[in-house]
Design a protein around this motif. Structure first.
Motif, mmCIF file in Angstrom:
data_model
loop_
_atom_site.group_PDB
_atom_site.id
_atom_site.type_symbol
_atom_site.label_atom_id
_atom_site.label_comp_id
_atom_site.label_asym_id
_atom_site.label_seq_id
_atom_site.Cartn_x
_atom_site.Cartn_y
_atom_site.Cartn_z
ATOM 1 N N LYS A 152 0.836 -1.211 0.000
ATOM 2 C CA LYS A 152 0.000 0.000 0.000
ATOM 3 C C LYS A 152 0.869 1.258 0.000
ATOM 4 C CE LYS A 152 -2.002 -1.424 3.850
ATOM 5 N NZ LYS A 152 -1.318 -2.726 3.972
ATOM 6 N N THR A 153 1.844 1.304 0.906
ATOM 7 C CA THR A 153 2.725 2.474 0.977
ATOM 8 C C THR A 153 3.579 2.577 -0.282
ATOM 9 O OG1 THR A 153 2.773 2.373 3.384
ATOM 10 C CG2 THR A 153 4.544 3.614 2.332
ATOM 11 N N ALA A 154 4.021 1.433 -0.785
ATOM 12 C CA ALA A 154 4.832 1.439 -2.014
ATOM 13 C C ALA A 154 4.022 2.039 -3.163
ATOM 14 C CB ALA A 154 5.287 0.017 -2.346
ATOM 15 N N PRO A 160 7.925 9.196 3.749
ATOM 16 C CA PRO A 160 7.895 8.250 4.863
ATOM 17 C C PRO A 160 6.509 7.652 5.069
ATOM 18 C CG PRO A 160 7.915 10.513 5.688
ATOM 19 C CD PRO A 160 8.033 10.592 4.185
ATOM 20 N N SER A 161 6.478 6.431 5.578
ATOM 21 C CA SER A 161 5.181 5.828 5.911
ATOM 22 C C SER A 161 4.586 6.565 7.107
ATOM 23 C CB SER A 161 5.375 4.355 6.258
ATOM 24 O OG SER A 161 4.140 3.828 6.717
ATOM 25 N N PRO A 162 3.314 6.934 7.053
ATOM 26 C CA PRO A 162 2.709 7.635 8.195
ATOM 27 C C PRO A 162 2.253 6.686 9.311
ATOM 28 C CG PRO A 162 1.231 7.675 6.303
ATOM 29 C CD PRO A 162 2.399 6.823 5.920
ATOM 30 N N PHE A 212 -2.779 8.956 4.517
ATOM 31 C CA PHE A 212 -3.148 8.486 5.858
ATOM 32 C C PHE A 212 -2.766 7.019 6.043
ATOM 33 C CE2 PHE A 212 -6.230 11.949 5.280
ATOM 34 C CZ PHE A 212 -6.252 12.540 6.532
ATOM 35 N N ASP A 213 -2.363 6.666 7.230
ATOM 36 C CA ASP A 213 -2.273 5.273 7.648
ATOM 37 C C ASP A 213 -3.034 5.189 8.974
ATOM 38 O OD1 ASP A 213 -1.697 2.801 8.726
ATOM 39 O OD2 ASP A 213 0.359 2.758 7.960
ATOM 40 N N LEU A 214 -4.229 4.631 8.919
ATOM 41 C CA LEU A 214 -5.126 4.659 10.088
ATOM 42 C C LEU A 214 -5.005 3.404 10.952
ATOM 43 C CD1 LEU A 214 -8.331 6.178 8.399
ATOM 44 C CD2 LEU A 214 -6.415 7.368 9.495
ATOM 45 N N ILE A 220 -5.600 6.506 1.540
ATOM 46 C CA ILE A 220 -5.833 6.056 2.914
ATOM 47 C C ILE A 220 -5.548 4.572 3.092
ATOM 48 C CG2 ILE A 220 -7.492 6.016 4.814
ATOM 49 C CD1 ILE A 220 -9.074 8.191 3.353
ATOM 50 N N GLU A 221 -4.507 4.264 3.872
ATOM 51 C CA GLU A 221 -4.235 2.880 4.254
ATOM 52 C C GLU A 221 -5.077 2.548 5.491
ATOM 53 O OE1 GLU A 221 -0.030 1.702 4.193
ATOM 54 O OE2 GLU A 221 0.420 3.627 3.241
ATOM 55 N N TRP A 222 -5.534 1.323 5.584
ATOM 56 C CA TRP A 222 -6.413 0.859 6.661
ATOM 57 C C TRP A 222 -7.658 1.744 6.773
ATOM 58 C CZ3 TRP A 222 -5.260 -3.912 8.014
ATOM 59 C CH2 TRP A 222 -3.951 -4.334 7.760
HETATM 60 MG MG LIG Z 1 1.932 1.059 4.675
#
Ligand SMILES: [Mg+2]
Ligand SMILES: Nc1ncnc2c1ncn2[C@@H]1O[C@H](COP(=O)(O)OP(=O)(O)OP(=O)(O)O)[C@@H](O)[C@H]1O
Length: 157
Positions: A47-49, A65-67, A85-87, A112-114
């Protein structure tokens, strides 16, 4: 829910990180203010990639950077503001108020991750993208969302 309007549905086989970057570039080219991309998949699915490829295609050349701990990172790209977002660490929907979640969605685009941690605050018109780990760099990307994405992301991609 606009259940009667046509929807875009696709399953894409991504053989490598390069294919993920090609998908990211397509999403980036079409992304406008108010868009939400809801990114699902296991830890390490990519997801971040994928977000990195979208932001790079939008012209971000510095670190992305990954949040994971900050929960959100915002990027003023040349064309539009993008919130990443990384929730994962959200335990209660009310924590989203502290993040200014609702305002973020209207002032720019949101990746938005998660996203399920946002519960009912996720707009109906989000593009839902799920990454599944296959083997090595191979991933299956499953997409579902508003029909406008059909012309942006061809099924034979
Ligand atoms: Mg991630
Ligand atoms: N085709 C691919 N698409 C995306 N990532 C890939 C691919 N092939 C290999 N990778 C690698 O897989 C890893 C994915 O990690 P990433 O941090 O993006 O996962 P994540 O889904 O964001 O996990 P988390 O839920 O922990 O945030 C990265 O090291 C990335 O380089």
């Amino acid at each position: 829910m606009t259940t009667d309007s046509p929807r875009f549905i696709a399953r894409l086989h991504l053989e490598s990180l390069d294919d993920t970057a090609a998908l990211g570039a397509r999403i980036a080219a079409a992304l406008v203010r108010g868009d939400v991309v809801a990114l699902r998949g296991d830890l390490g699915a990519g997801k971040t990639a994928l977000v990195r490829t979208i932001l790079q295609a939008l012209g971000i050349s510095g670190p992305i950077p990954s949040p994971t701990f900050t929960l959100v990172q915002s990027y003023e790209t040349p064309r539009l503001l993008v919130h990443h977002f990384d929730l994962y660490r959200i335990e209660d929907e009310s924590e989203l108020d502290e993040l200014g979640f609702d305002d973020s969605l209207s002032e720019g685009a949101a990746l938005i991750e998660w996203p399920d941690r946002a519960g009912s605050r996720l707009p109906d018109e989000a593009l839902h993208l799920t990454l599944t780990l296959l083997s090595g760099e191979a991933r299956l990307a499953t997409l579902e969302g508003p029909v406008r994405w059909a012309t942006i992301i061809p099924k034979d991609f």
